[in-house]
Structures are given as C-alpha cells and as structure tokens.
Scaffold this active site. Structure first.
Site, PDB file in Angstrom:
ATOM      1  N   ARG A  22       1.736  48.250 -17.464  1.00 31.05           N
ATOM      2  CA  ARG A  22       1.257  47.365 -16.416  1.00 31.05           C
ATOM      3  C   ARG A  22      -0.011  47.958 -15.811  1.00 31.05           C
ATOM      4  O   ARG A  22      -0.136  49.178 -15.650  1.00 31.05           O
ATOM      5  CB  ARG A  22       2.321  47.163 -15.321  1.00 31.05           C
ATOM      6  CG  ARG A  22       3.480  46.275 -15.755  1.00 31.05           C
ATOM      7  CD  ARG A  22       3.029  44.834 -15.903  1.00 31.05           C
ATOM      8  NE  ARG A  22       4.124  43.915 -16.181  1.00 31.05           N
ATOM      9  CZ  ARG A  22       4.459  43.481 -17.397  1.00 31.05           C
ATOM     10  NH1 ARG A  22       3.796  43.918 -18.456  1.00 31.05           N
ATOM     11  NH2 ARG A  22       5.443  42.610 -17.542  1.00 31.05           N
ATOM     12  N   GLU A  70      -5.742  42.537 -12.830  1.00 32.07           N
ATOM     13  CA  GLU A  70      -5.143  41.296 -13.324  1.00 32.07           C
ATOM     14  C   GLU A  70      -4.502  40.500 -12.193  1.00 32.07           C
ATOM     15  O   GLU A  70      -3.929  41.051 -11.264  1.00 32.07           O
ATOM     16  CB  GLU A  70      -4.063  41.615 -14.372  1.00 32.07           C
ATOM     17  CG  GLU A  70      -4.613  42.182 -15.664  1.00 32.07           C
ATOM     18  CD  GLU A  70      -3.495  42.527 -16.632  1.00 32.07           C
ATOM     19  OE1 GLU A  70      -2.835  41.604 -17.143  1.00 32.07           O
ATOM     20  OE2 GLU A  70      -3.283  43.730 -16.879  1.00 32.07           O
ATOM     21  N   HIS A  82      -4.284  42.252 -22.177  1.00 33.61           N
ATOM     22  CA  HIS A  82      -2.832  42.176 -21.980  1.00 33.61           C
ATOM     23  C   HIS A  82      -2.162  41.390 -23.120  1.00 33.61           C
ATOM     24  O   HIS A  82      -1.411  40.445 -22.891  1.00 33.61           O
ATOM     25  CB  HIS A  82      -2.497  41.532 -20.630  1.00 33.61           C
ATOM     26  CG  HIS A  82      -1.123  41.892 -20.126  1.00 33.61           C
ATOM     27  ND1 HIS A  82      -0.862  42.105 -18.796  1.00 33.61           N
ATOM     28  CD2 HIS A  82       0.052  42.061 -20.763  1.00 33.61           C
ATOM     29  CE1 HIS A  82       0.422  42.393 -18.634  1.00 33.61           C
ATOM     30  NE2 HIS A  82       0.996  42.366 -19.826  1.00 33.61           N
TER      31      HIS A  82
END
Length: 313
Positions: A228, A257, A287
């Site tokens: 992440r 993000e 991603h």
C-alpha cells in the site's frame, strides 16, 4: 439472502452467488447517495474500493450480515465496528497473491537490468552496452516484511534465483519454509540488500518506512513496495535515494493515491513525485501488481466461495 454489488466485479462472482441461491443486485453505476437509500434492504455487500464503509454506513445497513471485499486489503472497512455488529468481513488475498509475487519479481528484474531505459534507447537508435550493465539477484539477501499470502508468493518465486530470502512478520511465528527463513526485524536491518514490503495498511504500518527506518539498514538497499502506498513516506524515500542509502526503488503503489486506488491526487503531487518520475533508479507502475486477467477471475471465485461456505443454505 439479498446481496448488493457496490463495485464492478468479474461476472463469475455474480454467477456463483446466484447459482448458490443468493438474490443479487448489480449496481456499480449508482453513486453513494443512491446506494445509501437502499442499504437497509440487503444482507450482504460486494465491494472493491469505491468508498469507505465506516460506522455511519454500517449503521444505515441495518440488516447487513456480511461484506465481501474483492481484493486483499480491508482498509476501507471499519472491520472492528462491523464485527461488533456481527457482520462478517471477507477478503481474497489468495486470489491475487500469484500476480503480486510475479509483479514484484518482474519489477526487480526490470530495475536491475535497466530494461525500461534499454528498450527506449534501442528504439531510438542507441546501442549502449556498458552503460546498461545489469545487476544479478543471485547472491543477494532479500528481506520480506509481512509473510502472508503476498510475501509468501514473492519468496516462492525467488527460489530459483540463488538468493537468500529472510522474512519478518510481527504477527506470525514458526513460518520458516523451503522459501525463506524466519527472522527478526533487526536481522533484516543487518543483512538486507533488497527489501520487499507485503503488509496491509493499518494505523501501525502507516508511513512505517520513513527516514529513521531506512537509516537502520547497515547496507544501502533496493526497496520494493507492492503493498500500500501509505506504508512508505515518499519524501523520506526520496531523501534516501539522493543520499544513496536507497540504491533504487520499485513502486507499484504511492502515498498519493486516492482512496479508490484508481487515480492520483493530481492537484496535491509534491516535488518528490517529480523526482521519482525523473529518476532512472526508480520504477513505477499504477497499482497493478495484483491486476492480471487471471487474478480478476480468481479474486471473484475466492470471494464467492467464502460467502457460499458461510451463508449458503
């Protein structure tokens, strides 16, 4: 049981649930306000990352029995509150672990062998061999933080490279296997040439990789993040790329993000992002580590099967 599909998914999930007797409503085109009006009608939700399910949304969904997250992370669900209300939360890391493992290896090989630059140069009439001399994984020590589905898949794919793989997981024990050796975090600081992150986004892991963390490594390292974005503080990463403490980075995820992971906060991108996109020792992808045609199906099948096993009559 009535199931609301809040996000788009592979049709296999809908097919499996309906075959098992669930009454499904597929509504990814509806906005949040429209969805909230019908939340109380449903026993189950299928989501990806469209929006967060906080205490407010969960209280509105007064008949909710389960949430199926078609993906690995559960950070967009208040899991503790959901479980306090008897709502089961399912995720599907088994569905995209192979994709993530392959993507991490692919990024590392691409970075080590200058393949992005090589491809561009040859297409533009340049034939620079010495300048593009690569680095081998063979003989390096690879450290993995988080030895779950993703970390294990990455370690498995490294087996044939002749490297040493060590792993630290704060919440697992006795997991040494044919692919890695269980170690403490201090061992990773001491031994790593390459560090790969495979942890969920939690309060504990938020910006875990910062300047203090990176400077505990005894040798300069290469960093891989397919976990992440907010696990790594980019400003501190850039500082250590400039100093040489980080020799290169493979980043499939970025702290910039949006919650949905579908885009970046374009109006908020700092100077450090400009550094990343210009740095030849940094490899970026949007991603997509777990985003293969195969994982699209597997994620849906894993999610559906967990719900069927628990709730099908």
């Amino acid at each position: 049981m009535k199931v609301l599909f809040i996000d788009s998914t592979h049709p296999r999930l809908l097919e499996m649930l309906e075959t098992a007797g669930f009454d499904c409503t597929y509504a990814p085109e509806k906005n949040k306000e429209e969805l909230l009006k019908i939340f109380p009608e449903f026993d189950g939700f299928i989501i990806r990352s469209k929006f967060k399910l906080t205490k407010t949304e969960l209280d509105i969904a007064s008949n909710l029995k389960f949430i199926g997250r078609v993906g690995a992370g559960l950070e967009n669900i208040d899991v503790e509150y959901a479980e306090s209300k008897g709502i089961r939360c399912f995720n599907a890391p088994e569905g995209n672990r192979d994709a993530v493992g392959e993507h991490a290896v692919g990024m590392l090989l691409t970075l080590f062998n200058n393949l992005c630059r090589c491809n561009w140069e040859v297409r533009n009439g340049m034939w620079r061999r010495e300048e593009n001399r690569g680095i081998e994984i063979m003989g390096k020590t690879v450290g993995i933080i988080g030895y779950g589905n993703m970390g294990g898949a990455f370690a498995q794919r490294l087996k044939g490279f002749g490297c040493k793989v060590i792993a630290y997981d704060k919440y697992k024990f006795d997991y040494t296997d044919e692919y890695c050796q269980e170690k403490q975090l201090e061992d990773l600081f001491e031994q790593c040439d390459i560090l790969s992150l495979h942890v969920p986004q939690t309060e504990e892991t938020m910006f875990m990789v910062n300047d203090e963390f990176l400077n505990q490594f005894k040798k300069p390292i290469f960093l891989i993040n397919t976990a992440r974005g907010k696990v790594v503080r980019i400003a501190d990463l850039v500082k250590n790329l400039k100093s040489g403490q980080v020799k290169g980075a493979c980043l499939d995820v970025l702290e910039y993000e949006k919650t949905s992971f579908e885009d970046l906060h374009a109006s908020e991108l700092p100077a450090e992002f400009q550094y990343l996109i210009e740095a030849e020792n940094v490899l970026l992808s949007p991603h997509v580590g777990g985003w293969t045609h195969e994982s699209n199906i597997k994620l849906s099948e894993v999610t559906a099967q967990k719900i069927i096993d628990e709730f099908a009559s």
